[in-house]
Design a protein around this motif. Structure first.
Motif, PDB file in Angstrom:
ATOM      1  N   VAL A   9       0.838  -1.199   0.000  1.00 12.32           N
ATOM      2  CA  VAL A   9       0.000   0.000   0.000  1.00 12.32           C
ATOM      3  C   VAL A   9       0.875   1.252   0.000  1.00 12.32           C
ATOM      4  O   VAL A   9       0.626   2.204  -0.748  1.00 12.32           O
ATOM      5  CB  VAL A   9      -0.975   0.009   1.199  1.00 12.32           C
ATOM      6  CG1 VAL A   9      -1.680   1.357   1.329  1.00 12.32           C
ATOM      7  CG2 VAL A   9      -2.001  -1.106   1.071  1.00 12.32           C
ATOM      8  N   THR A  10       1.921   1.247   0.813  1.00  8.55           N
ATOM      9  CA  THR A  10       2.813   2.404   0.883  1.00  8.55           C
ATOM     10  C   THR A  10       3.473   2.653  -0.477  1.00  8.55           C
ATOM     11  O   THR A  10       3.585   3.805  -0.918  1.00  8.55           O
ATOM     12  CB  THR A  10       3.883   2.201   1.978  1.00  8.55           C
ATOM     13  OG1 THR A  10       3.222   1.899   3.208  1.00  8.55           O
ATOM     14  CG2 THR A  10       4.715   3.442   2.169  1.00  8.55           C
ATOM     15  N   GLU A  11       3.882   1.601  -1.156  1.00  5.74           N
ATOM     16  CA  GLU A  11       4.455   1.738  -2.496  1.00  5.74           C
ATOM     17  C   GLU A  11       3.429   2.304  -3.473  1.00  5.74           C
ATOM     18  O   GLU A  11       3.747   3.143  -4.315  1.00  5.74           O
ATOM     19  CB  GLU A  11       4.985   0.391  -2.989  1.00  5.74           C
ATOM     20  CG  GLU A  11       6.219  -0.081  -2.258  1.00  5.74           C
ATOM     21  CD  GLU A  11       6.580  -1.534  -2.557  1.00  5.74           C
ATOM     22  OE1 GLU A  11       5.933  -2.169  -3.429  1.00  5.74           O
ATOM     23  OE2 GLU A  11       7.521  -2.036  -1.907  1.00  5.74           O
ATOM     24  N   TRP A  12       2.186   1.848  -3.360  1.00  6.16           N
ATOM     25  CA  TRP A  12       1.103   2.347  -4.218  1.00  6.16           C
ATOM     26  C   TRP A  12       0.871   3.828  -3.949  1.00  6.16           C
ATOM     27  O   TRP A  12       0.710   4.618  -4.878  1.00  6.16           O
ATOM     28  CB  TRP A  12      -0.159   1.517  -3.979  1.00  6.16           C
ATOM     29  CG  TRP A  12      -1.322   1.907  -4.828  1.00  6.16           C
ATOM     30  CD1 TRP A  12      -1.510   1.613  -6.158  1.00  6.16           C
ATOM     31  CD2 TRP A  12      -2.473   2.640  -4.411  1.00  6.16           C
ATOM     32  NE1 TRP A  12      -2.713   2.123  -6.578  1.00  6.16           N
ATOM     33  CE2 TRP A  12      -3.327   2.753  -5.523  1.00  6.16           C
ATOM     34  CE3 TRP A  12      -2.877   3.194  -3.195  1.00  6.16           C
ATOM     35  CZ2 TRP A  12      -4.545   3.415  -5.464  1.00  6.16           C
ATOM     36  CZ3 TRP A  12      -4.087   3.850  -3.133  1.00  6.16           C
ATOM     37  CH2 TRP A  12      -4.916   3.964  -4.257  1.00  6.16           C
ATOM     38  N   PHE A  13       0.841   4.230  -2.666  1.00  6.62           N
ATOM     39  CA  PHE A  13       0.704   5.649  -2.332  1.00  6.62           C
ATOM     40  C   PHE A  13       1.797   6.465  -3.017  1.00  6.62           C
ATOM     41  O   PHE A  13       1.546   7.530  -3.564  1.00  6.62           O
ATOM     42  CB  PHE A  13       0.801   5.883  -0.813  1.00  6.62           C
ATOM     43  CG  PHE A  13      -0.385   5.467   0.010  1.00  6.62           C
ATOM     44  CD1 PHE A  13      -1.641   5.281  -0.537  1.00  6.62           C
ATOM     45  CD2 PHE A  13      -0.233   5.272   1.375  1.00  6.62           C
ATOM     46  CE1 PHE A  13      -2.731   4.906   0.241  1.00  6.62           C
ATOM     47  CE2 PHE A  13      -1.310   4.914   2.177  1.00  6.62           C
ATOM     48  CZ  PHE A  13      -2.560   4.724   1.608  1.00  6.62           C
ATOM     49  N   ALA A  14       3.034   5.966  -2.948  1.00  5.82           N
ATOM     50  CA  ALA A  14       4.183   6.693  -3.487  1.00  5.82           C
ATOM     51  C   ALA A  14       4.167   6.774  -5.014  1.00  5.82           C
ATOM     52  O   ALA A  14       4.763   7.685  -5.593  1.00  5.82           O
ATOM     53  CB  ALA A  14       5.488   6.048  -3.012  1.00  5.82           C
ATOM     54  N   SER A  15       3.460   5.859  -5.659  1.00  6.63           N
ATOM     55  CA  SER A  15       3.494   5.784  -7.121  1.00  6.63           C
ATOM     56  C   SER A  15       2.697   6.885  -7.823  1.00  6.63           C
ATOM     57  O   SER A  15       2.939   7.167  -8.991  1.00  6.63           O
ATOM     58  CB  SER A  15       3.021   4.413  -7.600  1.00  6.63           C
ATOM     59  OG  SER A  15       1.629   4.272  -7.411  1.00  6.63           O
ATOM     60  N   ASP A  16       1.756   7.535  -7.117  1.00  8.48           N
ATOM     61  CA  ASP A  16       0.930   8.555  -7.757  1.00  8.48           C
ATOM     62  C   ASP A  16       0.260   9.412  -6.687  1.00  8.48           C
ATOM     63  O   ASP A  16      -0.270   8.866  -5.723  1.00  8.48           O
ATOM     64  CB  ASP A  16      -0.133   7.879  -8.633  1.00  8.48           C
ATOM     65  CG  ASP A  16      -0.856   8.840  -9.548  1.00  8.48           C
ATOM     66  OD1 ASP A  16      -1.607   9.696  -9.025  1.00  8.48           O
ATOM     67  OD2 ASP A  16      -0.676   8.744 -10.770  1.00  8.48           O
ATOM     68  N   GLU A  17       0.256  10.720  -6.886  1.00  9.62           N
ATOM     69  CA  GLU A  17      -0.355  11.634  -5.915  1.00  9.62           C
ATOM     70  C   GLU A  17      -1.846  11.388  -5.709  1.00  9.62           C
ATOM     71  O   GLU A  17      -2.388  11.774  -4.680  1.00  9.62           O
ATOM     72  CB  GLU A  17      -0.165  13.091  -6.355  1.00  9.62           C
ATOM     73  CG  GLU A  17       1.170  13.660  -6.040  1.00  9.62           C
ATOM     74  CD  GLU A  17       1.239  15.146  -6.355  1.00  9.62           C
ATOM     75  OE1 GLU A  17       0.308  15.889  -5.973  1.00  9.62           O
ATOM     76  OE2 GLU A  17       2.220  15.546  -6.983  1.00  9.62           O
ATOM     77  N   SER A  18      -2.492  10.762  -6.664  1.00 12.44           N
ATOM     78  CA  SER A  18      -3.931  10.512  -6.535  1.00 12.44           C
ATOM     79  C   SER A  18      -4.231   9.245  -5.734  1.00 12.44           C
ATOM     80  O   SER A  18      -5.385   8.976  -5.417  1.00 12.44           O
ATOM     81  CB  SER A  18      -4.580  10.415  -7.917  1.00 12.44           C
ATOM     82  OG  SER A  18      -4.154   9.240  -8.594  1.00 12.44           O
ATOM     83  N   HIS A  19      -3.209   8.475  -5.391  1.00  6.78           N
ATOM     84  CA  HIS A  19      -3.382   7.248  -4.608  1.00  6.78           C
ATOM     85  C   HIS A  19      -3.322   7.616  -3.125  1.00  6.78           C
ATOM     86  O   HIS A  19      -2.240   7.789  -2.579  1.00  6.78           O
ATOM     87  CB  HIS A  19      -2.292   6.233  -4.935  1.00  6.78           C
ATOM     88  CG  HIS A  19      -2.318   5.765  -6.351  1.00  6.78           C
ATOM     89  ND1 HIS A  19      -1.322   4.976  -6.860  1.00  6.78           N
ATOM     90  CD2 HIS A  19      -3.191   5.958  -7.361  1.00  6.78           C
ATOM     91  CE1 HIS A  19      -1.587   4.703  -8.123  1.00  6.78           C
ATOM     92  NE2 HIS A  19      -2.717   5.297  -8.444  1.00  6.78           N
TER      93      HIS A  19
END
Length: 125
Positions: A67-77
């Motif tokens: 989840v943390t990686e997903w957050f970091a991948s795009d500002e909209s996450h």
């Protein structure tokens, strides 16, 4: 913005739902009073400074990291539904924390689904 920090802290502190804030190293950097009480059996306030990953099993740790990686991948996450607790009638989410769009951490958000029992504008003397 600095002058607002005491107001933001007060909002978190007055929330009846547990709020656990972590940095990107998964260290617990803040717990509001509701979280300290909710996690008292696991150490309560003593958890501040500890790794959130130490509080979870390996499968959950991997999910938190994903989840943390997903957050970091795009500002909209910015929010992920993580669990449902039927006994407490609540849903739990991970929410991204950002500074000028840059990911700086995340927090655990609890949303209880019970109907409010407090009377409208009930202010005991």
């Amino acid at each position: 913005m600095e002058e607002y920090s005491k107001f933001f802290k007060s909002i978190i502190d007055q929330d009846r739902c547990p709020v656990v804030i972590c940095n990107l190293e998964h260290e617990i950097i803040y717990m509001n009073p509701a979280a300290i009480e909710n996690y008292a059996k696991r150490g309560g306030e003593k958890l501040i400074g500890a790794s959130l990953l130490a509080c979870h099993n390996p499968e959950s740790c991997e999910k938190i990291k994903r989840v943390t990686e997903w957050f970091a991948s795009d500002e909209s996450h910015n929010i992920v539904y993580t669990s449902r607790n039927e006994k407490q009638n609540k849903d739990v989410y991970m929410v991204a924390l950002r500074d000028a769009g840059r990911l700086i951490g995340y927090y655990e958000k609890h949303e209880y689904r019970d109907r409010e029992t407090m009377g409208k504008y009930d202010m005991p003397e």
